[in-house]
Design a protein around this motif. Structure first.
Motif, PDB file in Angstrom:
ATOM      1  N   SER A   1      -1.954   0.398  -4.629  1.00 60.78           N
ATOM      2  CA  SER A   1      -1.675   1.607  -5.407  1.00 60.78           C
ATOM      3  C   SER A   1      -1.697   2.843  -4.522  1.00 60.78           C
ATOM      4  CB  SER A   1      -2.697   1.762  -6.536  1.00 60.78           C
ATOM      5  OG  SER A   1      -2.427   2.940  -7.291  1.00 60.78           O
ATOM      6  N   ASP A   2      -0.905   3.843  -4.910  1.00 61.80           N
ATOM      7  CA  ASP A   2      -0.963   5.146  -4.251  1.00 61.80           C
ATOM      8  C   ASP A   2      -1.709   6.167  -5.108  1.00 61.80           C
ATOM      9  OD1 ASP A   2       0.807   5.689  -6.299  1.00 61.80           O
ATOM     10  OD2 ASP A   2       2.526   6.145  -5.015  1.00 61.80           O
ATOM     11  N   GLY A   3      -2.415   5.658  -6.126  1.00 67.38           N
ATOM     12  CA  GLY A   3      -3.150   6.519  -7.046  1.00 67.38           C
ATOM     13  C   GLY A   3      -2.453   6.669  -8.378  1.00 67.38           C
TER      14      GLY A   3
ATOM     15  N   THR B   1      -6.640   4.752  -4.460  1.00 63.51           N
ATOM     16  CA  THR B   1      -5.541   4.410  -3.559  1.00 63.51           C
ATOM     17  C   THR B   1      -5.953   3.210  -2.716  1.00 63.51           C
ATOM     18  OG1 THR B   1      -6.397   5.987  -1.925  1.00 63.51           O
ATOM     19  CG2 THR B   1      -4.711   6.792  -3.441  1.00 63.51           C
TER      20      THR B   1
ATOM     21  N   ALA C   1       2.395   3.669   0.332  1.00 61.41           N
ATOM     22  CA  ALA C   1       1.137   3.880  -0.400  1.00 61.41           C
ATOM     23  C   ALA C   1       0.318   4.992   0.244  1.00 61.41           C
ATOM     24  CB  ALA C   1       0.335   2.585  -0.443  1.00 61.41           C
TER      25      ALA C   1
ATOM     26  N   GLY D   1       1.763   8.347  -0.747  1.00 56.39           N
ATOM     27  CA  GLY D   1       1.860   8.683  -2.168  1.00 56.39           C
ATOM     28  C   GLY D   1       3.237   8.473  -2.753  1.00 56.39           C
TER      29      GLY D   1
END
Length: 410
Positions: A188-190, A254, A300, A303
């Motif tokens: 995940s990138d957040g 993240t 990632a 973002g």
């Protein structure tokens, strides 16, 4: 680009092995690395990871183990403007504190086992009265995969409390969940989430899920572990709510989120969250992944993660861990390893090895991860174990049933 991988185990060797295959990788480094990693990357003998990244001017750093994540390595790198894959220290609490993780699951409505927390032994013994047997006792903090005991009697539960309760620590008491365990890992990138293929770990040291818990004695990656409907169920009920809740609370997650699941009759329930790739799941995952892995890692860290599914080899991959004498208790090290030059089909990922006078020797509890593919899960098992039998070191032991639970799906 120049990539730095932080860590020295089998997970990091598998990562380096995969990243070295990418045309986007111009130079690959590991800190501190191990003799196996040294075959594909330049090892930097340091645990000052920020200094290592600055010395090589790394374009991207990927963190393997949980300890530097919990200690704030991502915060340190970002403060210096360096791109890194992993959660901040506050987000890594999902693994570093089981109490934090359980309470977040409650707030997010994520299905998990009923639990109680205890800050001392007496509170823990009192909490036992609220649970049927068997009952699960967990140390709250990081325990390298060994901080969980399933107690079948009250005497076992009381001994587990005494064993896991150390000064200043706390425990989580949980109801026992019946079902099949699955490791579900996402990047995940957040905000955006990219799912990896489900895997299944084998935690206990002996065949048939017997004996004490370990960091993992083997894993396999097979497209049949979860069908598409159940994968989407996990994403909808577990992964996306966790990512959304962390973001809403000001600690966006993240990096790699690992959901250890129990697939119960009522659906998926979270046994634990980890804040990094699993070990030995990574060995099977990297061995089976067809897609270039540099691009999603880079995205990632910036973002801008794309949720386009990764491509996977149709053939299952399976990793068998070879453990040292005494593991998971007091481990003997320094035993010479022979037969590595006889392995030609499997990938052998080093986990606890060192070089002594140009001879590879044991240096940790989990020593090697022998990883192979096959057109069926049964043939993947056969191929891996065929190469396992070529390797020898004094006191070597391993499970002979890695993947066996998955044969029913074939």
């Amino acid at each position: 680009m120049k990539i730095l991988v932080v860590g020295s185990g089998g997970r990091e060797h598998a990562l380096c092995w995969k990243l070295a295959q990418s045309p986007k990788t111009s130079a690959l480094y590991a800190a501190p690395g191990n003799p196996g990693i040294a075959q594909t990357a330049t090892c930097l003998a340091t645990t000052d990871y920020l200094a290592a990244a600055e010395s090589i001017d790394a374009d991207l750093t990927v963190v393997g183990p949980e300890t530097p994540l919990a200690a704030g390595i991502v915060d340190q790198f970002r403060a210096q403007g360096r791109k890194i894959v992993g959660p901040t220290a506050s987000a890594a609490r999902l693994e570093a504190s089981k109490t934090f993780a359980k309470e977040l699951m409650l707030r997010a409505g994520i299905p998990t086992a009923r639990f109680a927390t205890a800050s001392n032994a007496q509170e823990a013994r009192d909490a036992l009265l609220e649970f049927d047997l068997p009952v699960v006792i967990k140390a709250d903090g990081l325990a390298a995969g060994k901080g969980v005991i399933i107690a079948n009697t009250h005497d076992e539960a009381r001994r587990a409390i005494d064993q896991l309760m150390t000064v200043g620590s706390s425990l989580v008491i949980e109801e026992f969940l019946a079902g099949e365990e699955v490791s579900f890992i996402v990047l995940s990138d957040g905000v955006n989430v990219l799912a990896l293929e489900p895997t299944q770990d084998h935690k206990t040291v002996n065949d048939g899920d017997q004996g004490p818990n370990t960091g993992g004695m083997g894993a396999y990656c097979d497209g049949r572990i979860l069908d598409p409907f159940r994968q989407e169920l996990v994403m909808a009920q577990v992964i996306r709510p966790a990512i959304a809740q962390m973001r809403a609370e000001g600690t966006p997650f993240t990096g790699f989120l690992y959901a250890g699941l129990m697939m119960t009759a009522q659906g998926p329930k979270v046994v634990e969250f980890n804040a990094r790739l699993g070990d030995p799941e990574t060995q099977a995952l990297m061995h089976r992944m067809v897609s270039d892995f540099v691009e999603p890692l880079f995205a990632a860290a910036h973002g801008s993660l794309d949720e386009t599914p990764l491509e996977w080899n149709a053939d299952p991959s399976l990793c068998v861990v070879l453990a040292a004498a005494g593991y998971p208790g007091a481990v003997r090290t320094g035993d010479s390893i022979s037969g590595l030059d006889q392995v030609h089909e499997a990938a052998v990922f080093h986990a606890g090895t060192k070089l002594e006078k140009n001879v590879v020797a044991t240096s940790g509890g989990r020593v090697l991860g022998v990883t192979a593919r096959g057109t069926t899960l049964e043939s993947a098992m056969s191929n891996a174990y065929e190469d396992v039998r070529k390797i020898h070191f004094e006191g070597m032991h391993y499970r002979s049933d890695i993947g066996k639970k998955g044969l029913k799906r074939w």
